[in-house]
Scaffold this active site. Sequence first.
Site, PDB file in Angstrom:
ATOM      1  CE  LYS A 115      -4.255  -1.894   1.254  1.00 25.16           C
ATOM      2  NZ  LYS A 115      -5.568  -1.905   2.041  1.00 25.16           N
ATOM      3  CE  LYS A 194      -6.079  -6.886  -2.750  1.00 22.89           C
ATOM      4  NZ  LYS A 194      -6.215  -6.347  -1.618  1.00 22.89           N
ATOM      5  CE  LYS A 197     -13.619  -2.802  -0.322  1.00 24.60           C
ATOM      6  NZ  LYS A 197     -12.619  -3.117   0.647  1.00 24.60           N
TER       7      LYS A 197
HETATM    8  N1  AQP Z   1      -8.523  -8.800  -5.779  1.00 22.34           N
HETATM    9  C1  AQP Z   1      -8.600  -9.676  -4.884  1.00 22.34           C
HETATM   10  N2  AQP Z   1      -8.832 -10.852  -4.950  1.00 22.34           N
HETATM   11  C2  AQP Z   1      -9.197 -11.763  -4.102  1.00 22.34           C
HETATM   12  N3  AQP Z   1      -9.674 -11.556  -2.809  1.00 22.34           N
HETATM   13  C3  AQP Z   1      -9.648 -10.175  -2.417  1.00 22.34           C
HETATM   14  N4  AQP Z   1     -10.007  -9.307  -1.457  1.00 22.34           N
HETATM   15  C4  AQP Z   1      -9.928  -8.154  -1.315  1.00 22.34           C
HETATM   16  N5  AQP Z   1      -9.330  -7.895  -2.861  1.00 22.34           N
HETATM   17  C5  AQP Z   1      -9.138  -8.942  -3.364  1.00 22.34           C
HETATM   18  C6  AQP Z   1     -10.583 -10.064  -0.291  1.00 22.34           C
HETATM   19  O1  AQP Z   1     -11.732  -9.491   0.305  1.00 22.34           O
HETATM   20  C7  AQP Z   1     -11.885  -9.138   1.346  1.00 22.34           C
HETATM   21  C8  AQP Z   1     -12.330  -8.202   1.961  1.00 22.34           C
HETATM   22  O2  AQP Z   1     -11.308  -7.156   1.819  1.00 22.34           O
HETATM   23  P1  AQP Z   1     -11.165  -6.032   2.558  1.00 22.34           P
HETATM   24  O3  AQP Z   1     -12.081  -4.883   2.196  1.00 22.34           O
HETATM   25  O4  AQP Z   1     -11.148  -6.161   4.099  1.00 22.34           O
HETATM   26  O5  AQP Z   1      -9.481  -5.650   2.342  1.00 22.34           O
HETATM   27  P2  AQP Z   1      -8.601  -5.712   1.045  1.00 22.34           P
HETATM   28  O6  AQP Z   1      -8.146  -6.860   0.924  1.00 22.34           O
HETATM   29  O7  AQP Z   1      -7.615  -4.608   1.580  1.00 22.34           O
HETATM   30  O8  AQP Z   1      -9.489  -5.259  -0.013  1.00 22.34           O
HETATM   31  P3  AQP Z   1      -9.220  -4.132  -0.842  1.00 22.34           P
HETATM   32  O9  AQP Z   1     -10.543  -4.104  -1.926  1.00 22.34           O
HETATM   33  O10 AQP Z   1      -7.947  -4.090  -1.389  1.00 22.34           O
HETATM   34  O11 AQP Z   1      -9.480  -2.734  -0.086  1.00 22.34           O
HETATM   35  P4  AQP Z   1      -8.665  -1.750   0.229  1.00 22.34           P
HETATM   36  O12 AQP Z   1      -8.254  -0.953  -1.315  1.00 22.34           O
HETATM   37  O13 AQP Z   1      -9.428  -0.523   1.058  1.00 22.34           O
HETATM   38  O14 AQP Z   1      -7.357  -2.181   0.848  1.00 22.34           O
HETATM   39  C9  AQP Z   1     -10.723  -9.706   2.227  1.00 22.34           C
HETATM   40  O15 AQP Z   1     -10.841 -11.235   2.609  1.00 22.34           O
HETATM   41  C10 AQP Z   1      -9.722 -10.048   1.007  1.00 22.34           C
HETATM   42  O16 AQP Z   1      -8.773 -10.906   1.149  1.00 22.34           O
END
Ligand code: AQP
Length: 317
Positions: A115, A194, A197
């Site tokens: 990040k 990946k 969001k």
């Molecule tokens: N690209 C992905 N492929 C597979 N699994 C994913 N997850 C997120 N992106 C992918 C899984 O979704 C669950 C919820 O995610 P989160 O919102 O708690 O955190 P994250 O992984 O950080 O998701 P984002 O979309 O990448 O959010 P931001 O950008 O805010 O950090 C988790 O179980 C995650 O593994």
Amino acid sequence: METAKKRLFSGVQPSGPLHIGNYFGALKQWLDHQEEYDCVFSVVDYHALTSLKDPKLVHEYTLSAIKDLLAIGIDPNKSILFQQSRVSEHTELAWILDCLVTVPFLELSHAYKDKVAKGLEANAGLFTYPMLMAADILLYDTDVVPVGEDQRQHVEYAREAAAKFNNAYTQTFKEPKEMIVKNVAIVPGTDGKKMSKSYGNTIPLFATKEEITKAVMSIVTDSSGERPENVFAIHKLFLDQSGLDKIYSNPTMRGKYKLIKEALIEDLEKFIAPMREKRANISDEEAVRIINEGSEKAKALAAAKMAEVRSKVGVAL
Ligand code: AQP
């Protein structure tokens, strides 16, 4: 004799509209296990503050995530669905865990490094995020945590935090295991990285047909092979082998990226349209009522666990 169900815990950050990576990486498993496990699901809004500073957006995305989860089929009569910030024991336990782990241990976090490398602010909350997530999991005597591959290390952190606490203060926390769908791994975004969001490369889970079209048409393809890998990686989430063969082994489609993308748009629309309709019928009031009830149930469980923790660390007088 009926045996008690195992506990499953998982959370999603309301850091933006949920996307198909969240769904196939984690949320689908939430649904698939609602009967078999005693499930506790959370909209982890305090985690989202690591990247989101606009209160209007925090509010909007939190309410929106609750509706999304209800629309995909999370059933508040079977599972606890709650808002993390409503259960203050999460941040309280996170602090205690922060005091047990070292900075070099947290520096090993891939998610933190990724990040920061992507330009996100290296705030202290982002750095200690794994201990807040450990607290989320450990408070509920969790056995399994369904997550995407990207979060495997965070469940390892929770396990190690539990072991450190148990070691220091006697057995208190279960050591949780991750639950990861092997053939999903990490869903790529429209840029091939990946899907995330905060990276602006998503296909939203409740996208309109126009939004789906815009996102799919922007998927980066390279012209070196006959199969556009980034498109294929998303398509295989929706189709079985024979469905995929009809498109990717079809001589009239081979190399025709526009036709292949149009097929993906149709398959996404078929998948999303019924959930979009269901979501449109969930009012803000209903979502708030459900999350209030769920948060009270979660609070009761977390409060009991924290009473034990406070006593063990010596702060209960
Ligand atoms: N690209 C992905 N492929 C597979 N699994 C994913 N997850 C997120 N992106 C992918 C899984 O979704 C669950 C919820 O995610 P989160 O919102 O708690 O955190 P994250 O992984 O950080 O998701 P984002 O979309 O990448 O959010 P931001 O950008 O805010 O950090 C988790 O179980 C995650 O593994």
